[in-house]
Design a protein around this motif. Sequence first.
Motif, PDB file in Angstrom:
ATOM      1  N   PRO A 274      32.256 -19.664 -25.261  1.00 49.99           N
ATOM      2  CA  PRO A 274      33.171 -20.709 -24.801  1.00 49.99           C
ATOM      3  C   PRO A 274      32.567 -21.450 -23.600  1.00 49.99           C
ATOM      4  N   VAL A 275      32.801 -22.743 -23.529  1.00 48.64           N
ATOM      5  CA  VAL A 275      32.338 -23.512 -22.376  1.00 48.64           C
ATOM      6  C   VAL A 275      32.972 -22.923 -21.115  1.00 48.64           C
ATOM      7  N   PRO A 276      32.170 -22.608 -20.110  1.00 49.07           N
ATOM      8  CA  PRO A 276      32.761 -22.001 -18.904  1.00 49.07           C
ATOM      9  C   PRO A 276      33.609 -23.033 -18.161  1.00 49.07           C
ATOM     10  N   GLU A 277      34.610 -22.523 -17.480  1.00 55.90           N
ATOM     11  CA  GLU A 277      35.496 -23.415 -16.711  1.00 55.90           C
ATOM     12  C   GLU A 277      34.757 -24.124 -15.596  1.00 55.90           C
ATOM     13  N   ALA A 278      33.865 -23.388 -14.950  1.00 55.45           N
ATOM     14  CA  ALA A 278      33.200 -23.948 -13.772  1.00 55.45           C
ATOM     15  C   ALA A 278      31.806 -23.361 -13.637  1.00 55.45           C
ATOM     16  N   ALA A 279      31.014 -23.988 -12.778  1.00 52.49           N
ATOM     17  CA  ALA A 279      29.669 -23.490 -12.483  1.00 52.49           C
ATOM     18  C   ALA A 279      29.408 -23.721 -11.008  1.00 52.49           C
ATOM     19  N   ALA A 280      28.622 -22.846 -10.406  1.00 53.16           N
ATOM     20  CA  ALA A 280      28.289 -23.008  -8.980  1.00 53.16           C
ATOM     21  C   ALA A 280      26.839 -22.587  -8.780  1.00 53.16           C
ATOM     22  N   VAL A 341      20.402 -19.810  -7.245  1.00 53.56           N
ATOM     23  CA  VAL A 341      21.230 -18.743  -7.805  1.00 53.56           C
ATOM     24  C   VAL A 341      22.485 -19.415  -8.343  1.00 53.56           C
ATOM     25  N   GLY A 342      22.728 -19.298  -9.647  1.00 52.51           N
ATOM     26  CA  GLY A 342      23.870 -19.992 -10.241  1.00 52.51           C
ATOM     27  C   GLY A 342      24.798 -19.062 -10.998  1.00 52.51           C
ATOM     28  N   PHE A 343      26.082 -19.326 -10.894  1.00 48.98           N
ATOM     29  CA  PHE A 343      27.090 -18.542 -11.619  1.00 48.98           C
ATOM     30  C   PHE A 343      27.987 -19.464 -12.426  1.00 48.98           C
ATOM     31  N   GLU A 344      28.543 -18.944 -13.514  1.00 46.26           N
ATOM     32  CA  GLU A 344      29.500 -19.690 -14.334  1.00 46.26           C
ATOM     33  C   GLU A 344      30.676 -18.799 -14.696  1.00 46.26           C
ATOM     34  N   GLY A 345      31.809 -19.420 -15.021  1.00 43.32           N
ATOM     35  CA  GLY A 345      32.988 -18.663 -15.433  1.00 43.32           C
ATOM     36  C   GLY A 345      34.228 -19.321 -14.873  1.00 43.32           C
ATOM     37  N   THR A 346      35.289 -18.528 -14.719  1.00 44.99           N
ATOM     38  CA  THR A 346      36.453 -19.046 -14.014  1.00 44.99           C
ATOM     39  C   THR A 346      36.114 -19.053 -12.519  1.00 44.99           C
ATOM     40  N   PRO A 347      36.819 -19.864 -11.755  1.00 46.93           N
ATOM     41  CA  PRO A 347      36.544 -19.864 -10.312  1.00 46.93           C
ATOM     42  C   PRO A 347      36.640 -18.461  -9.707  1.00 46.93           C
TER      43      PRO A 347
END
Lengths: 535, 535
Positions: A274-280, A341-347
């Motif tokens: 599923p497309v992640p909600e957000a990325a940082a 360093v990157g993360f994805e998912g819900t906030p």
Amino acid sequence: MLWSGWGDPAKAAPLPDAVTGLLRDLLGVRPSATPPARLADLKPPASRLPDAARAALAAVVGDAHVRTDDEARVRHTRGKSTPDLLRVRAGELSDAPDAVIMPGSHAEVQALLEACAAHRVAAVPFGGGTSVVGGLAPEGAAAFAAVVALDLRRMDALLELDEVSRTATLQPGLRGPRAEELLRARGYTLGHFPQSFEWATIGGFAAARSSGQASAGYGRFDEMVVALTAATPAGTLEAGRAPKSAAGPDLRQLLLGSEGAFGVITSVTVRVRPVPEAAAYEGWRFPDFATGAAALRRLAQDGPRPVVLRLSDEAETMVNLADPGAIGGGLSDASGCLAVVGFEGTPEEIEARRSAAAARLAEAGGTSLGAGPGEKWEHGRFNAPYMRDALLDVGAFVETLETAAFWSAIPALYAAVRDALTATLAGAGTPPLVMCHISHVYEAGASLYFTVVSAQGADDPLAHWAAAKHAANDAILAAGGTISHHHGVGTDHRDWYAREAGPLGTGVLRAVKDRLDPAGVLNPGVLIPPANPQE
Amino acid sequence: MLWSGWGDPAKAAPLPDAVTGLLRDLLGVRPSATPPARLADLKPPASRLPDAARAALAAVVGDAHVRTDDEARVRHTRGKSTPDLLRVRAGELSDAPDAVIMPGSHAEVQALLEACAAHRVAAVPFGGGTSVVGGLAPEGAAAFAAVVALDLRRMDALLELDEVSRTATLQPGLRGPRAEELLRARGYTLGHFPQSFEWATIGGFAAARSSGQASAGYGRFDEMVVALTAATPAGTLEAGRAPKSAAGPDLRQLLLGSEGAFGVITSVTVRVRPVPEAAAYEGWRFPDFATGAAALRRLAQDGPRPVVLRLSDEAETMVNLADPGAIGGGLSDASGCLAVVGFEGTPEEIEARRSAAAARLAEAGGTSLGAGPGEKWEHGRFNAPYMRDALLDVGAFVETLETAAFWSAIPALYAAVRDALTATLAGAGTPPLVMCHISHVYEAGASLYFTVVSAQGADDPLAHWAAAKHAANDAILAAGGTISHHHGVGTDHRDWYAREAGPLGTGVLRAVKDRLDPAGVLNPGVLIPPANPQE
């Protein structure tokens, strides 16, 4: 795709004058005296495709999908390595295919391969044309009646989306952005973003074992593939009835990485998410490359595993700081090494994982630079090939190469490759700038991605580079690395790959090729060295 | 290892009288009239090993490591499938090897294979002897001068532990517990716990693509292998210079699952992990198998992923409740389906993941049963093969089979296999109990593990089972499953594997075998059907 460089010509941007000045002062880069060739002026050698072969191929795909015009042939000449670009810019078109054939289905590819075998026509599968290892320039053309490029662009459909199993069956000619667009319309993503993303295709990702910038989170492309179908001169090969199986050797893994030498991949079933909600994305600084590498290893082995995890060495960091559009752009402190360093998912997920990772990275000697550098990296993540064109335009030579090894071998591998490149190019009178980053991490090891910039020099830049690349390849094998982490083998790495696989491993690959392609028409000379004529 | 059954005879336990009564009343199980054979009375056919071949083999390993005595030959006859056990218990020893050879090094294995090829002696690699698919009973022995078992028990060292890369290089004859003991002494674990763990070996795990009960957390064995070495009649094959590579097809994946037909695996480098601080296993109940399967899928796809994740269907749950030592033992409510969900890590990590998973499982219709059932499962996790011996002793027939598929195919696959087994065995006059569990999960699919219990019947139980197994295998392929998720191919699944791989896939495998084993002495008839003599 620009015939003489990368991507969309509208996106090209000249280098800032300051950079041109630096190149001149530090590396001795001087603009080339010869203006580059123009597409309209280029004239490939006359097409050798015999009438009977042409008729047989046209009978399969229709006349409209057999092209022998100069422009089509030039646009399918070789790939996108720097030597490829320099040769085509110089009007050197000896490797131009005699025709470009555009099949529309598996059955057509199958019939084309049978026709090619019958007419002794070599066939080069062509997706995005982005090979940087000579994967599109077969050898020994003289032994064949002709060479044709099989351009898969018409096979660009999402064939099936299985939302229960979270798999998608894709045709090989789908380019990265279009595949993402089709999947995102249904709420899914492949998560595969190699630097070639905007132009490369699903078939190429599979055939060359591509690895994307988010591989720490989504895995390599070969890890996403759960099933595939290939057309070969000997018939159709299908593999993958379950995500995992104990039913014998994994035939999927024989087609992945086969680079068109065993067959043409005509469909790929991949795991989607599923497309992640957000990325940082966040920037981090480490005092030196060894400290940064140890910190990345910590996250790769103990988690939490980011989706993106990359680390530049001191040289790459310094250059990045000089480029306002790059990760380090605008930072005032040029010391140490920068990481993304990157993360994805819900906030909430992002925050939980980000803060746990931050604690480990800080403990390992890192300092957070916040979101700014991470966002700059994300914004410019597909721009490096454009930058290369601009560098070539001002007379610089720039090329990349990559390898991978177990963590314990990484420090010596890093030093050996850097030394080999520096010594060979400096010895040739063109003192180079050699930069490196860790581009992909695993529990047991990592990849190293090197970028070399030097002056093209007045004499033969291709010969200079060939010597440096040869030395780097030898250094990679001697230090225990693999000859390619994600660029593939092609013709450029073939002889080192044969050393890596060993004579018996190479013999096994040749036995497989002989079974699937007895006439040897598929991408001859790519992947496997031709059998010794004395044998 | 008990010659006529499983494991350590001291651990055998007879069935409770209540169970024997249930078997009699529900399934018509009656004790067999014929007492089982005794090891001392067994007499295999005379050894055919020619003197010259024996001398050549002894010249490699020394006389002491060439055994032709009856006991050694009986103990290396076939594997541990139920048909294997029933035949050896009946004194049927037609497949006994002519000798047992025990090499001590890669070089010795290499020399043995060359001697075998020179003397036309078939060689069967033998690790723990736990194959349940006929992997140790080659076919066509008459075409060879003799058949020897290559018992790898002397090759049982931890060769290297690379703590930076977190990899361990292990010899193939290491049994599961010893490998764990050597690694745990240094603070590491492999995390590989298949039901055969206590007896099976590292080489067998690799050669047959074993999958352990903690595969959701640690991966399958083939996913742990980063490098391996094999001796083949054509020479030594080494693969794996980095965790991942784009250098061509993955030759590791050609040896993994090759079941001794391509070579003898002589060392395996695996990824290892630090021993977790703690582990917590919990029982869950779902109203039915479909609801439970959807809940497992949710965790496999969206996480948090447990280390252990299994779900019994209604029939297996009911039987489990009747066994005080099993997961459901002591529970009063026999409805629905039981699952085991296990986590490992620090107590904090376990609690964070456990509670997040619990929320998802509850949302998906599950009810937590707390730690009790989980601990019962963990305590008895390696006991099923002992239970089988006890069931065989009282005249029951019990056997297992397994498959895997994409999630969307699982419901129809489950029904088709269950129906095929039930209909065939009931039609043969032995109404069976067919139970199933999901034993392994992936993002894109899962495995199904079936257990069948019926009366052995007065006439030929092997023929009854052969018909049922044949029907189940056909059902698996028809429903889109793979013929084996973790048991392998052997001779039992070979003809279905050939259908799964297709004629061209089988042709490729045969080309590889011909290259590595031109005399065809390695495990003949295992994995690949013999070439049609008419061809």
